[in-house]
Enzyme design. Structure first.
Site, short mmCIF file in Angstrom:
data_model
loop_
_atom_site.label_atom_id
_atom_site.label_comp_id
_atom_site.label_asym_id
_atom_site.label_seq_id
_atom_site.Cartn_x
_atom_site.Cartn_y
_atom_site.Cartn_z
N PRO A 10 26.00 -26.21 -3.65
CA PRO A 10 24.85 -25.57 -3.02
C PRO A 10 24.34 -24.34 -3.77
CG PRO A 10 26.87 -25.01 -1.86
CD PRO A 10 27.22 -26.08 -2.86
N ASN A 11 23.03 -24.17 -3.68
CA ASN A 11 22.30 -23.02 -4.21
C ASN A 11 22.15 -23.04 -5.73
OD1 ASN A 11 21.89 -21.77 -1.62
ND2 ASN A 11 24.08 -21.29 -1.64
N ARG A 18 17.91 -17.17 -9.30
CA ARG A 18 18.95 -16.72 -8.37
C ARG A 18 19.84 -15.69 -9.05
NH1 ARG A 18 24.33 -20.13 -6.60
NH2 ARG A 18 25.19 -18.52 -5.24
N TYR A 23 24.15 -14.94 -12.79
CA TYR A 23 24.03 -16.35 -13.21
C TYR A 23 23.12 -16.56 -14.41
CZ TYR A 23 26.15 -16.84 -8.64
OH TYR A 23 27.01 -16.71 -7.56
N ASN A 75 30.92 -27.70 -10.71
CA ASN A 75 30.63 -26.34 -10.26
C ASN A 75 30.28 -26.48 -8.78
OD1 ASN A 75 29.69 -23.85 -9.56
ND2 ASN A 75 28.47 -23.55 -11.41
N ALA A 78 29.69 -22.17 -3.69
CA ALA A 78 30.49 -21.50 -2.65
C ALA A 78 31.54 -22.43 -2.03
CB ALA A 78 29.56 -20.95 -1.57
N GLU A 99 37.01 -27.49 -13.45
CA GLU A 99 36.27 -26.59 -12.54
C GLU A 99 35.46 -25.63 -13.41
OE1 GLU A 99 38.86 -23.98 -10.37
OE2 GLU A 99 37.21 -23.06 -9.25
N HIS A 101 32.41 -22.43 -13.51
CA HIS A 101 31.56 -21.42 -12.88
C HIS A 101 30.79 -20.67 -13.94
CE1 HIS A 101 33.50 -22.13 -9.07
NE2 HIS A 101 34.66 -22.07 -9.71
N SER A 103 29.54 -17.59 -13.45
CA SER A 103 29.91 -16.17 -13.37
C SER A 103 31.43 -16.00 -13.46
CB SER A 103 29.39 -15.58 -12.06
OG SER A 103 30.03 -16.18 -10.95
N ARG A 108 34.38 -10.45 -9.27
CA ARG A 108 33.32 -10.23 -8.27
C ARG A 108 33.95 -9.93 -6.90
NH1 ARG A 108 29.02 -14.87 -8.57
NH2 ARG A 108 27.96 -13.38 -7.19
C1 DQA Z 1 29.42 -20.02 -8.82
C2 DQA Z 1 30.27 -18.92 -8.20
C3 DQA Z 1 30.36 -19.08 -6.69
O1 DQA Z 1 31.11 -18.01 -6.15
C4 DQA Z 1 28.99 -19.05 -6.08
O2 DQA Z 1 29.07 -19.26 -4.69
C5 DQA Z 1 28.04 -20.01 -6.71
C6 DQA Z 1 28.05 -20.11 -8.17
C7 DQA Z 1 29.21 -19.80 -10.33
O3 DQA Z 1 28.77 -20.73 -11.00
O4 DQA Z 1 29.45 -18.71 -10.83
O5 DQA Z 1 27.25 -20.64 -6.06
O6 DQA Z 1 30.09 -21.26 -8.66
#
Ligand code: DQA
Length: 148
Positions: A10-11, A18, A23, A75, A78, A99, A101, A103, A108
């Site tokens: 998501p997102n 964003r 990011y 990825n 959340a 896995e 990410h 960031s 964080r």
């Molecule tokens: C994320 C890190 C997660 O904590 C966050 O909720 C995201 C992006 C990243 O790619 O850094 O949606 O997965």
């Protein structure tokens, strides 16, 4: 040809605008392109799915058990931090799993340092922004070579 399944939760559809401080400014298309470019160089292909729906990701992971998927890069956004459903679906899938990410989640908010999916993946890459995508493709290839 090695078939890599790249999954975004998501997102991540909002990449580009964003929270650029965390990011970057690359869009979702840009990061997928970066993965595909690297895959081309090593004779692999990348199928991509981004979804805001947890069940859709679980269903895609189930399908990956039998559809010829060789490796997964995920990825989970959340969901990383709390989705036991995605954790269990990843556990069911026996191919190499990375896995990913954008960031540096460990630097964080404290809740981002917890990953409920880390233990069912073969390794994690975090904090390198868009550069993490080619790294993740390389990592899946290395894992497949190790298993062969
Ligand atoms: C994320 C890190 C997660 O904590 C966050 O909720 C995201 C992006 C990243 O790619 O850094 O949606 O997965």
């Amino acid at each position: 040809m090695v078939r890599i399944l790249l999954l975004h939760g998501p997102n991540l559809s909002q990449l580009g605008t964003r929270d650029p401080a965390h990011y970057g400014t690359a869009t979702l298309d840009d990061v997928v392109r970066a993965a595909r470019q690297e895959a081309l160089d090593v004779g692999a292909s990348v199928e991509h799915l981004q979804t805001e729906l947890e069940g859709e990701l679980v269903t895609r992971l189930h399908a990956a058990r039998t559809d010829g998927t060789d490796a997964v890069i995920v990825n989970a956004g959340a969901w990383t931090h709390y989705s036991y459903a995605i954790r269990d679906a990843l556990e069911l899938l026996e191919v190499p799993k990375v896995e990913l990410h954008l960031s540096h989640v460990h630097a964080r908010e404290p809740f981002r340092a917890t990953s409920v999916i880390a233990a069912v993946c073969d390794g994690s890459i975090a904090g390198f922004g868009i550069d993490g995508y080619p790294l993740a493709v390389r990592a899946t290839l290395a894992l497949l070579t190790r298993r062969a």
